[in-house]
Scaffold this motif. Sequence first.
Motif, PDB file in Angstrom:
ATOM      1  N   ALA A 447     -45.346  32.796  51.023  1.00  0.00           N
ATOM      2  CA  ALA A 447     -44.217  33.607  51.504  1.00  0.00           C
ATOM      3  C   ALA A 447     -42.906  32.830  51.415  1.00  0.00           C
ATOM      4  N   LEU A 448     -42.949  31.546  51.748  1.00  0.00           N
ATOM      5  CA  LEU A 448     -41.759  30.718  51.685  1.00  0.00           C
ATOM      6  C   LEU A 448     -41.276  30.566  50.250  1.00  0.00           C
ATOM      7  N   MET A 449     -42.196  30.278  49.323  1.00  0.00           N
ATOM      8  CA  MET A 449     -41.820  30.119  47.923  1.00  0.00           C
ATOM      9  C   MET A 449     -41.304  31.422  47.330  1.00  0.00           C
ATOM     10  N   SER A 450     -41.864  32.535  47.778  1.00  0.00           N
ATOM     11  CA  SER A 450     -41.399  33.838  47.300  1.00  0.00           C
ATOM     12  C   SER A 450     -39.956  34.073  47.727  1.00  0.00           C
ATOM     13  N   LEU A 451     -39.637  33.732  48.974  1.00  0.00           N
ATOM     14  CA  LEU A 451     -38.264  33.900  49.450  1.00  0.00           C
ATOM     15  C   LEU A 451     -37.311  32.997  48.674  1.00  0.00           C
ATOM     16  N   LEU A 452     -37.678  31.735  48.490  1.00  0.00           N
ATOM     17  CA  LEU A 452     -36.804  30.811  47.777  1.00  0.00           C
ATOM     18  C   LEU A 452     -36.605  31.255  46.331  1.00  0.00           C
ATOM     19  N   ALA A 453     -37.665  31.715  45.705  1.00  0.00           N
ATOM     20  CA  ALA A 453     -37.547  32.180  44.317  1.00  0.00           C
ATOM     21  C   ALA A 453     -36.631  33.390  44.212  1.00  0.00           C
ATOM     22  N   SER A 454     -36.662  34.249  45.237  1.00  0.00           N
ATOM     23  CA  SER A 454     -35.831  35.456  45.211  1.00  0.00           C
ATOM     24  C   SER A 454     -34.350  35.146  45.311  1.00  0.00           C
ATOM     25  N   ALA A 460     -26.426  27.903  40.272  1.00  0.00           N
ATOM     26  CA  ALA A 460     -27.179  26.944  39.459  1.00  0.00           C
ATOM     27  C   ALA A 460     -27.548  25.699  40.256  1.00  0.00           C
ATOM     28  N   ARG A 461     -26.701  25.323  41.220  1.00  0.00           N
ATOM     29  CA  ARG A 461     -26.996  24.117  42.004  1.00  0.00           C
ATOM     30  C   ARG A 461     -28.179  24.359  42.941  1.00  0.00           C
ATOM     31  N   PHE A 462     -28.262  25.562  43.501  1.00  0.00           N
ATOM     32  CA  PHE A 462     -29.435  25.894  44.309  1.00  0.00           C
ATOM     33  C   PHE A 462     -30.688  25.865  43.445  1.00  0.00           C
ATOM     34  N   ASP A 463     -30.608  26.462  42.272  1.00  0.00           N
ATOM     35  CA  ASP A 463     -31.775  26.491  41.380  1.00  0.00           C
ATOM     36  C   ASP A 463     -32.224  25.069  41.033  1.00  0.00           C
ATOM     37  N   ALA A 464     -31.251  24.191  40.762  1.00  0.00           N
ATOM     38  CA  ALA A 464     -31.585  22.809  40.408  1.00  0.00           C
ATOM     39  C   ALA A 464     -32.201  22.072  41.599  1.00  0.00           C
ATOM     40  N   ALA A 465     -31.681  22.339  42.791  1.00  0.00           N
ATOM     41  CA  ALA A 465     -32.215  21.670  43.976  1.00  0.00           C
ATOM     42  C   ALA A 465     -33.640  22.123  44.268  1.00  0.00           C
ATOM     43  N   LEU A 466     -33.914  23.403  44.094  1.00  0.00           N
ATOM     44  CA  LEU A 466     -35.279  23.890  44.306  1.00  0.00           C
ATOM     45  C   LEU A 466     -36.223  23.269  43.287  1.00  0.00           C
ATOM     46  N   HIS A 469     -36.844  19.690  44.307  1.00  0.00           N
ATOM     47  CA  HIS A 469     -37.759  19.601  45.450  1.00  0.00           C
ATOM     48  C   HIS A 469     -39.207  19.739  44.992  1.00  0.00           C
ATOM     49  N   LEU A 470     -39.467  20.724  44.171  1.00  0.00           N
ATOM     50  CA  LEU A 470     -40.838  20.957  43.715  1.00  0.00           C
ATOM     51  C   LEU A 470     -41.329  19.820  42.815  1.00  0.00           C
ATOM     52  N   ALA A 471     -40.414  19.199  42.060  1.00  0.00           N
ATOM     53  CA  ALA A 471     -40.801  18.066  41.221  1.00  0.00           C
ATOM     54  C   ALA A 471     -41.085  16.831  42.073  1.00  0.00           C
ATOM     55  N   ARG A 472     -40.284  16.665  43.151  1.00  0.00           N
ATOM     56  CA  ARG A 472     -40.483  15.498  44.018  1.00  0.00           C
ATOM     57  C   ARG A 472     -41.773  15.620  44.820  1.00  0.00           C
ATOM     58  N   TRP A 473     -42.101  16.852  45.226  1.00  0.00           N
ATOM     59  CA  TRP A 473     -43.305  17.084  46.023  1.00  0.00           C
ATOM     60  C   TRP A 473     -44.150  18.190  45.389  1.00  0.00           C
ATOM     61  N   PRO A 474     -44.842  17.870  44.305  1.00  0.00           N
ATOM     62  CA  PRO A 474     -45.718  18.881  43.695  1.00  0.00           C
ATOM     63  C   PRO A 474     -46.883  19.256  44.607  1.00  0.00           C
ATOM     64  N   LYS A 475     -47.153  18.409  45.563  1.00  0.00           N
ATOM     65  CA  LYS A 475     -48.112  18.690  46.626  1.00  0.00           C
ATOM     66  C   LYS A 475     -47.511  18.177  47.935  1.00  0.00           C
TER      67      LYS A 475
END
Length: 541
Positions: A447-454, A460-466, A469-475
Amino acid sequence: MSSSEPVTRLGTHDVFNQPEPKRQNNYWTQDKALQEHAAANGARAGHLAIVAEAFGSERLQQAAVDARRDLPRLKLFDRAGRRVDEVEFHPGYHMLMAAGLEAGYVSLAWDGEAGGHATHAALVYYQAQLEPGVACPLTMTYAAVPALRNEPQLAEVWNPRLSSGVYDPSLTPIASKAGATLGMAMTEKQGGSDVRANTTVAHRDGDAYRLRGHKWFCSAPMCDGFLTLAQAEGGLTCFLVPRWLEGERNGMRLQRLKDKLGNKANASSEIEYHDALAYRVGEEGAGIRTIIEMVHHTRLDTVLAPAGLMRAALSEAHWWINGRSTFQKRLIDQPLMRSVMADLAVDTEAALSVGMMLAAAFDRDNEESRALARVGVALAKYLNNKRCIGVIAEAMEVLGGMGYVEETPMPMIYREAPLNGIWEGSGNVICLDVLRALSREPAAGEALMSLLASATGGDARFDAALKAHLARWPKLPNEAEARWFTESLANLLTAASLLKTAPSAVAEGFVTSRVAGDRGSFAGAIADLRVDDILERLETD
């Protein structure tokens, strides 16, 4: 000048270059950000407008001052030496309690109409600006309603009174009351947040139980009942302890009132249970699972309360700089001051935005929204309360020496600033809860990832930051990185809420400075904010 006005021509000097006194506030008409975020999240605007006028009245403003000045007093015995275990409050406290309950602080969330939790959230925001101490018993009462549903027979008696909108402080059993309040008595000195270490014991007494033990914190001890945790035969269990029984007082003994940094109008106490009569809520051994629903709802309020405190401090600072000049120029017109104020305004609106978005998730009856709310309140509680202290300190500094003087509200607001970051789980507890929720509840992460993706595609800066984040913490990270991970994710969640509902000047300012990190360390150490557009939102007619 009328005879009732203060004298400005004194023997040695004239009083000038001081802002005109504020007779009253209006937490709705003077807050464009609230009007917009309330509308975007389904809150009941008409009701909020009516309540704001009452809450901002001179009458309730003075009641708040009186309740803080004339502190709660512990009365253990009557004149003959009989135990009474009561707390006496200034009448202003009772006025504020009645105003909050009659405004629907508790009842609106549970009346079945649209926007109940969002409207409740706005009332929390109001209450934090008026008198934060009263919010404690009101919030616990609001949050107790879903917890008691685990025991239908208790809910049938208690919930209609908790959500009645009536303040009834009489010392009588629940069956005789038109309205009721409910508190909590959870932690013990040896465990704190680790409630599994509790040593209070519960023994069966027919269909009920008797509790014996000590509780290190019990807020609002004059409530009509308390949810508490004790060790029963089947393990740690949740109980409802009524304050008043038919013909006698329950075996709940007040030991002392806590001498706290702030939150002075609210009595927080240390108590002992001396074979206190209690009723089980949920199954034996399921105490944490039962009480977590109450904690979930109180955490929503710890998201909105710091937003209200920030707003109160920001409003005071804005009033000051509009009415005071230095170096032949009004403070509000000086570029550096405008930069500082705009920076503080972004944090304040961001805290409100994410809080209202999450309150709307509480209102939606679907699993995705419930999952988002579960992890979202922890993220927003962490971020809003960490930002709150710095925002209020900077707003205090705007007033200069007067900001440090008790005649202004700034010292009171500053003392309140750390509270909601501690209550219902301090920073480390919250960060570990975020990891726990994401690891144990896949739906929460989805649900959280769905909201962020939406929210992607607009900045572009938000997209890059997201993406970063996912690259820094793939898990999920190890425990040592939990704060960094939580802060990053909470900033993204807040940015997403702003990108969806806030004006571009505010949303872009937050993404630039908080998500992309293009700034210095302190308020005003930032370029490229659309200062004029942001500060225009603070202007009132």
